[in-house]
Design a protein around this motif. Sequence first.
Motif, PDB file in Angstrom:
ATOM      1  N   PRO A  97       0.820  -1.219   0.000  1.00 52.12           N
ATOM      2  CA  PRO A  97       0.000   0.000   0.000  1.00 52.12           C
ATOM      3  C   PRO A  97       0.849   1.262   0.000  1.00 52.12           C
ATOM      4  N   ARG A  98       0.280   2.340  -0.496  1.00 54.47           N
ATOM      5  CA  ARG A  98       0.962   3.631  -0.500  1.00 54.47           C
ATOM      6  C   ARG A  98       1.008   4.170   0.924  1.00 54.47           C
ATOM      7  N   PRO A  99       2.187   4.502   1.474  1.00 54.97           N
ATOM      8  CA  PRO A  99       2.252   4.947   2.867  1.00 54.97           C
ATOM      9  C   PRO A  99       1.605   6.298   3.120  1.00 54.97           C
ATOM     10  N   ASP A 100       1.453   7.124   2.099  1.00 56.45           N
ATOM     11  CA  ASP A 100       0.857   8.448   2.288  1.00 56.45           C
ATOM     12  C   ASP A 100      -0.600   8.516   1.818  1.00 56.45           C
ATOM     13  N   CYS A 101      -1.268   7.369   1.738  1.00 57.07           N
ATOM     14  CA  CYS A 101      -2.665   7.334   1.278  1.00 57.07           C
ATOM     15  C   CYS A 101      -3.563   7.981   2.338  1.00 57.07           C
ATOM     16  N   PRO A 102      -4.387   8.956   1.957  1.00 59.54           N
ATOM     17  CA  PRO A 102      -5.254   9.607   2.940  1.00 59.54           C
ATOM     18  C   PRO A 102      -6.437   8.750   3.377  1.00 59.54           C
ATOM     19  N   ASP A 103      -6.798   7.752   2.577  1.00 62.16           N
ATOM     20  CA  ASP A 103      -7.963   6.922   2.917  1.00 62.16           C
ATOM     21  C   ASP A 103      -7.631   5.856   3.961  1.00 62.16           C
ATOM     22  N   CYS A 104      -6.495   5.160   3.783  1.00 60.71           N
ATOM     23  CA  CYS A 104      -6.178   4.025   4.665  1.00 60.71           C
ATOM     24  C   CYS A 104      -4.970   4.269   5.555  1.00 60.71           C
ATOM     25  N   ASP A 105      -4.298   5.406   5.414  1.00 64.12           N
ATOM     26  CA  ASP A 105      -3.090   5.745   6.190  1.00 64.12           C
ATOM     27  C   ASP A 105      -1.970   4.737   6.010  1.00 64.12           C
ATOM     28  N   GLY A 106      -1.880   4.119   4.829  1.00 62.21           N
ATOM     29  CA  GLY A 106      -0.794   3.191   4.533  1.00 62.21           C
ATOM     30  C   GLY A 106      -1.015   1.772   5.011  1.00 62.21           C
ATOM     31  N   VAL A 107      -2.177   1.471   5.533  1.00 56.84           N
ATOM     32  CA  VAL A 107      -2.466   0.117   6.021  1.00 56.84           C
ATOM     33  C   VAL A 107      -2.862  -0.803   4.862  1.00 56.84           C
ATOM     34  N   GLY A 130      -6.110  -1.004   3.712  1.00 59.75           N
ATOM     35  CA  GLY A 130      -7.539  -1.247   3.752  1.00 59.75           C
ATOM     36  C   GLY A 130      -8.170  -0.564   4.939  1.00 59.75           C
ATOM     37  N   ILE A 131      -9.477  -0.647   4.972  1.00 61.29           N
ATOM     38  CA  ILE A 131     -10.239  -0.028   6.047  1.00 61.29           C
ATOM     39  C   ILE A 131     -11.052  -1.125   6.714  1.00 61.29           C
ATOM     40  N   GLN A 132     -10.893  -1.246   8.025  1.00 59.54           N
ATOM     41  CA  GLN A 132     -11.679  -2.239   8.746  1.00 59.54           C
ATOM     42  C   GLN A 132     -12.807  -1.551   9.494  1.00 59.54           C
ATOM     43  N   TYR A 133     -13.927  -2.241   9.546  1.00 57.50           N
ATOM     44  CA  TYR A 133     -15.041  -1.702  10.314  1.00 57.50           C
ATOM     45  C   TYR A 133     -15.724  -2.845  11.045  1.00 57.50           C
ATOM     46  N   HIS A 134     -16.168  -2.546  12.228  1.00 57.49           N
ATOM     47  CA  HIS A 134     -16.813  -3.526  13.087  1.00 57.49           C
ATOM     48  C   HIS A 134     -18.322  -3.450  12.870  1.00 57.49           C
ATOM     49  N   TYR A 135     -18.969  -4.567  13.006  1.00 56.36           N
ATOM     50  CA  TYR A 135     -20.417  -4.567  12.877  1.00 56.36           C
ATOM     51  C   TYR A 135     -21.020  -5.401  14.005  1.00 56.36           C
ATOM     52  N   GLY A 136     -22.261  -5.133  14.300  1.00 58.28           N
ATOM     53  CA  GLY A 136     -22.949  -5.810  15.383  1.00 58.28           C
ATOM     54  C   GLY A 136     -24.121  -6.616  14.892  1.00 58.28           C
ATOM     55  N   ASP A 137     -24.612  -7.464  15.760  1.00 60.32           N
ATOM     56  CA  ASP A 137     -25.788  -8.275  15.476  1.00 60.32           C
ATOM     57  C   ASP A 137     -27.011  -7.351  15.443  1.00 60.32           C
ATOM     58  N   THR A 192     -29.414  -8.161  18.738  1.00 58.56           N
ATOM     59  CA  THR A 192     -28.923  -7.894  20.087  1.00 58.56           C
ATOM     60  C   THR A 192     -28.060  -6.645  20.162  1.00 58.56           C
ATOM     61  N   GLY A 193     -27.483  -6.223  19.051  1.00 57.58           N
ATOM     62  CA  GLY A 193     -26.622  -5.054  19.049  1.00 57.58           C
ATOM     63  C   GLY A 193     -25.219  -5.333  19.544  1.00 57.58           C
ATOM     64  N   GLU A 194     -24.885  -6.599  19.842  1.00 54.88           N
ATOM     65  CA  GLU A 194     -23.558  -6.949  20.325  1.00 54.88           C
ATOM     66  C   GLU A 194     -22.606  -7.153  19.157  1.00 54.88           C
ATOM     67  N   TYR A 195     -21.320  -7.107  19.465  1.00 57.39           N
ATOM     68  CA  TYR A 195     -20.267  -7.267  18.456  1.00 57.39           C
ATOM     69  C   TYR A 195     -20.419  -8.621  17.749  1.00 57.39           C
ATOM     70  N   ALA A 196     -20.390  -8.620  16.420  1.00 58.70           N
ATOM     71  CA  ALA A 196     -20.541  -9.853  15.654  1.00 58.70           C
ATOM     72  C   ALA A 196     -19.348 -10.133  14.755  1.00 58.70           C
ATOM     73  N   GLY A 197     -18.471  -9.172  14.532  1.00 58.81           N
ATOM     74  CA  GLY A 197     -17.315  -9.430  13.684  1.00 58.81           C
ATOM     75  C   GLY A 197     -16.738  -8.152  13.108  1.00 58.81           C
ATOM     76  N   THR A 198     -15.725  -8.340  12.263  1.00 58.57           N
ATOM     77  CA  THR A 198     -15.056  -7.219  11.619  1.00 58.57           C
ATOM     78  C   THR A 198     -14.914  -7.533  10.135  1.00 58.57           C
ATOM     79  N   ASP A 199     -15.244  -6.575   9.302  1.00 62.70           N
ATOM     80  CA  ASP A 199     -15.026  -6.691   7.865  1.00 62.70           C
ATOM     81  C   ASP A 199     -13.861  -5.797   7.475  1.00 62.70           C
ATOM     82  N   TRP A 200     -13.219  -6.149   6.369  1.00 63.36           N
ATOM     83  CA  TRP A 200     -12.057  -5.401   5.893  1.00 63.36           C
ATOM     84  C   TRP A 200     -12.222  -5.167   4.400  1.00 63.36           C
ATOM     85  N   ASP A 201     -12.197  -3.914   4.003  1.00 67.75           N
ATOM     86  CA  ASP A 201     -12.288  -3.550   2.589  1.00 67.75           C
ATOM     87  C   ASP A 201     -10.933  -3.040   2.131  1.00 67.75           C
ATOM     88  N   PRO A 202     -10.369  -3.616   1.050  1.00 67.98           N
ATOM     89  CA  PRO A 202      -9.079  -3.127   0.556  1.00 67.98           C
ATOM     90  C   PRO A 202      -9.211  -1.720  -0.033  1.00 67.98           C
TER      91      PRO A 202
END
Length: 96
Positions: free
Chosen positions: A21-31, A33-40, A43-53
């Motif tokens: 990845p580009r280290p100076d990318c403004p979208d992902c900060d060089g990681v 991809g972007i990860q985001y957590h989602y809930g059930d 119940t509204g409890e944590y159900a997992g994490t998705d990762w978008d490149p």
Amino acid sequence: MRLRIQRSAWPRNALILTDTPRPDCPDCDGVGGIQYHYGDPETGEYAGTDWDPCTCWHENRRWLLLPLPRMPRWLRRRGQDTDPWAPGGYSNEPPF
């Protein structure tokens, strides 16, 4: 495109040239991809994490540089409790 050399173990050992990845990318900060957590929804409890490149990186862009030789059969480990250099493995007897 930023390239690096990496060791791959599947489908067989090899050195590959892969994109990073580009280290100076403004979208992902060089990681890469972007990860985001989602809930059930019920119940509204944590159900997992998705990762978008990110668009600054192509994770499938890789080229084979050099296939690495396999380790000889007699050098491979047979398990945690055996010695790869001794044909019979470890012994419980004292060495003297």
